[in-house]
Write an enzyme that holds these catalytic residues in place. Structure first.
Site, PDB file in Angstrom:
ATOM      1  N   ASP A  25      -3.945  25.888  43.451  1.00 58.66           N
ATOM      2  CA  ASP A  25      -2.725  26.505  42.910  1.00 58.66           C
ATOM      3  C   ASP A  25      -2.579  27.949  43.400  1.00 58.66           C
ATOM      4  O   ASP A  25      -3.570  28.617  43.673  1.00 58.66           O
ATOM      5  CB  ASP A  25      -2.781  26.456  41.377  1.00 58.66           C
ATOM      6  CG  ASP A  25      -1.425  26.688  40.735  1.00 58.66           C
ATOM      7  OD1 ASP A  25      -0.398  26.595  41.448  1.00 58.66           O
ATOM      8  OD2 ASP A  25      -1.387  26.971  39.533  1.00 58.66           O
ATOM      9  N   HIS A  42       2.486  27.543  51.320  1.00 57.38           N
ATOM     10  CA  HIS A  42       1.954  26.172  51.419  1.00 57.38           C
ATOM     11  C   HIS A  42       1.279  25.955  52.771  1.00 57.38           C
ATOM     12  O   HIS A  42       0.253  25.282  52.858  1.00 57.38           O
ATOM     13  CB  HIS A  42       3.070  25.152  51.203  1.00 57.38           C
ATOM     14  CG  HIS A  42       3.631  25.160  49.808  1.00 57.38           C
ATOM     15  ND1 HIS A  42       2.821  25.194  48.697  1.00 57.38           N
ATOM     16  CD2 HIS A  42       4.908  25.153  49.342  1.00 57.38           C
ATOM     17  CE1 HIS A  42       3.583  25.202  47.603  1.00 57.38           C
ATOM     18  NE2 HIS A  42       4.860  25.189  47.976  1.00 57.38           N
ATOM     19  N   LEU A 136     -18.616  12.759  54.195  1.00 56.24           N
ATOM     20  CA  LEU A 136     -17.907  13.323  53.042  1.00 56.24           C
ATOM     21  C   LEU A 136     -16.810  12.351  52.631  1.00 56.24           C
ATOM     22  O   LEU A 136     -16.174  11.725  53.492  1.00 56.24           O
ATOM     23  CB  LEU A 136     -17.275  14.675  53.421  1.00 56.24           C
ATOM     24  CG  LEU A 136     -16.341  15.300  52.371  1.00 56.24           C
ATOM     25  CD1 LEU A 136     -17.114  15.753  51.149  1.00 56.24           C
ATOM     26  CD2 LEU A 136     -15.573  16.488  52.969  1.00 56.24           C
TER      27      LEU A 136
HETATM   28  C1  IPE Z   1      -0.604  21.668  39.837  1.00 55.20           C
HETATM   29  O1  IPE Z   1      -0.009  22.901  40.084  1.00 55.20           O
HETATM   30  C2  IPE Z   1      -0.317  20.710  40.948  1.00 55.20           C
HETATM   31  C3  IPE Z   1      -0.934  21.005  42.239  1.00 55.20           C
HETATM   32  C4  IPE Z   1      -1.775  21.968  42.497  1.00 55.20           C
HETATM   33  C5  IPE Z   1      -0.563  20.109  43.305  1.00 55.20           C
HETATM   34  P1  IPE Z   1       1.422  23.295  39.478  1.00 55.20           P
HETATM   35  O2  IPE Z   1       1.708  24.670  39.967  1.00 55.20           O
HETATM   36  O3  IPE Z   1       2.421  22.245  39.808  1.00 55.20           O
HETATM   37  O4  IPE Z   1       1.148  23.248  37.919  1.00 55.20           O
HETATM   38  P2  IPE Z   1       1.907  24.004  36.727  1.00 55.20           P
HETATM   39  O5  IPE Z   1       3.359  23.693  36.858  1.00 55.20           O
HETATM   40  O6  IPE Z   1       1.641  25.461  36.896  1.00 55.20           O
HETATM   41  O7  IPE Z   1       1.279  23.465  35.489  1.00 55.20           O
HETATM   42  C1  IPE Z   2       0.187  24.864  44.486  1.00 57.57           C
HETATM   43  O1  IPE Z   2       0.822  26.091  44.640  1.00 57.57           O
HETATM   44  C2  IPE Z   2       0.668  23.842  45.485  1.00 57.57           C
HETATM   45  C3  IPE Z   2       1.574  22.802  44.932  1.00 57.57           C
HETATM   46  C4  IPE Z   2       1.831  22.637  43.663  1.00 57.57           C
HETATM   47  C5  IPE Z   2       2.213  21.925  45.886  1.00 57.57           C
HETATM   48  P1  IPE Z   2       2.164  26.442  43.854  1.00 57.57           P
HETATM   49  O2  IPE Z   2       3.312  26.074  44.724  1.00 57.57           O
HETATM   50  O3  IPE Z   2       2.172  25.827  42.522  1.00 57.57           O
HETATM   51  O4  IPE Z   2       2.063  28.021  43.759  1.00 57.57           O
HETATM   52  P2  IPE Z   2       2.487  28.921  42.526  1.00 57.57           P
HETATM   53  O5  IPE Z   2       1.783  28.390  41.328  1.00 57.57           O
HETATM   54  O6  IPE Z   2       3.969  28.819  42.391  1.00 57.57           O
HETATM   55  O7  IPE Z   2       2.038  30.295  42.906  1.00 57.57           O
HETATM   56 MG    MG Z   3       1.545  26.455  40.707  1.00 59.54          MG
END
Ligand code: IPE
Ligand code: IPE
Ligand code: MG
Length: 247
Positions: A25, A42, A136
């Site tokens: 995240d 990303h 792995l």
């Molecule tokens: C969880 O992250 C999903 C992934 C890392 C793919 P999100 O950013 O979507 O989760 P919330 O919305 O903060 O709970």
């Molecule tokens: C996690 O990073 C990746 C996915 C959920 C695809 P985020 O896109 O949720 O990044 P933040 O949480 O907005 O910083």
């Molecule tokens: Mg996020």
């Protein structure tokens, strides 16, 4: 401390986790901090995956499961979702040969039937091409949600009951996991979430019943094998009691 001991022939800490799951995240915030669009984050995040995958064998990690896209992530803008899907396609195409070379067996969990056919085909090809790999076990959670997974598993289980293949009285804790996407994987020992959020966001709900958790502030694109190694060492010092009384 316990983790000072090393497994013979490797730099891996003894008693380290066999299965690590990561909620990657913070890509969006990482990009925002640089005044760039979320997709820039990303792309940076996808590059970190490669370093972490490469570091696993030396760290004694046999199973790595990463959360790439949740069943809730469809709520994002069409631009971000389309950008992510295109990133997944490009990532898989680019890494496929590398996985084979590095002896990494790749599996996908989540509801793949909601994904576009082109991406689904690449996922299936990668699973087939790496089916013989063993150094792995990399599992990529794509369109994955823990509740969705349990609901799909229940549907399969109910079908078996309706068809007379399964006796409802025989259903116990060992039955449901056989219907989950993760049926061939051990439960995660350690779940790591980056970016400072202390929640699990629908990740591996059933499987993580007794996992250890690490919530760290680092944003995913800043995550390094050094940070990973430190978290694994910390895990080695934990006392997992599984409800019993400690030694
Ligand atoms: C969880 O992250 C999903 C992934 C890392 C793919 P999100 O950013 O979507 O989760 P919330 O919305 O903060 O709970
Ligand atoms: C996690 O990073 C990746 C996915 C959920 C695809 P985020 O896109 O949720 O990044 P933040 O949480 O907005 O910083
Ligand atoms: Mg996020």
């Amino acid at each position: 401390m316990k983790q000072e001991a090393r497994m013979a022939g490797t730099g891996a800490p003894e008693g380290g986790p066999r299965h690590v799951a990561i909620i990657m995240d913070g890509n969006g915030r990482w990009a925002q901090k640089r005044g760039r669009p979320r997709l820039f984050g990303h792309h940076a995040g996808a590059r970190r995956v490669r370093d972490i995958v490469a570091s696993c064998p030396d760290l004694g990690v046999k199973y790595l499961t990463i959360f790439a896209f949740s069943t809730e992530n469809w709520k994002r803008t069409q631009t971000e979702v389309a950008g992510l899907m295109s990133l997944f396609r490009r990532y898989i195409m680019k890494e496929m040969q590398e996985f084979v070379r590095e002896d990494v067996r790749v599996r996908f969990i989540g509801d793949r039937f909601r994904l576009e056919p082109g991406l689904r085909k690449l996922m299936e090809e990668t699973e087939k091409m790496t089916a013989h790999c063993a150094r792995l076990n990399l599992t990529i959670a794509l369109n994955y949600g823990g509740r969705d997974e349990v609901a799909r598993a229940m549907r399969l289980l109910a079908r078996d009951v309706a068809a007379g293949r399964l006796d409802p009285e025989a259903v116990d804790e060992q039955t449901l996991p056989r219907y989950l996407d993760t049926r061939v994987l051990p439960d995660p020992d350690l779940v790591i979430r980056t970016s400072g959020e202390a929640r699990i966001s629908n990740f591996l709900l059933w499987q993580s019943a007794y996992a250890e958790y690490e919530f760290i502030d680092t944003l995913w694109p800043d995550f390094t094998p050094e940070i990973f190694a430190r978290l694994l060492a910390q895990y080695g010092a934990r006392d997992r009691r599984f409800g019993a009384v400690g030694a």
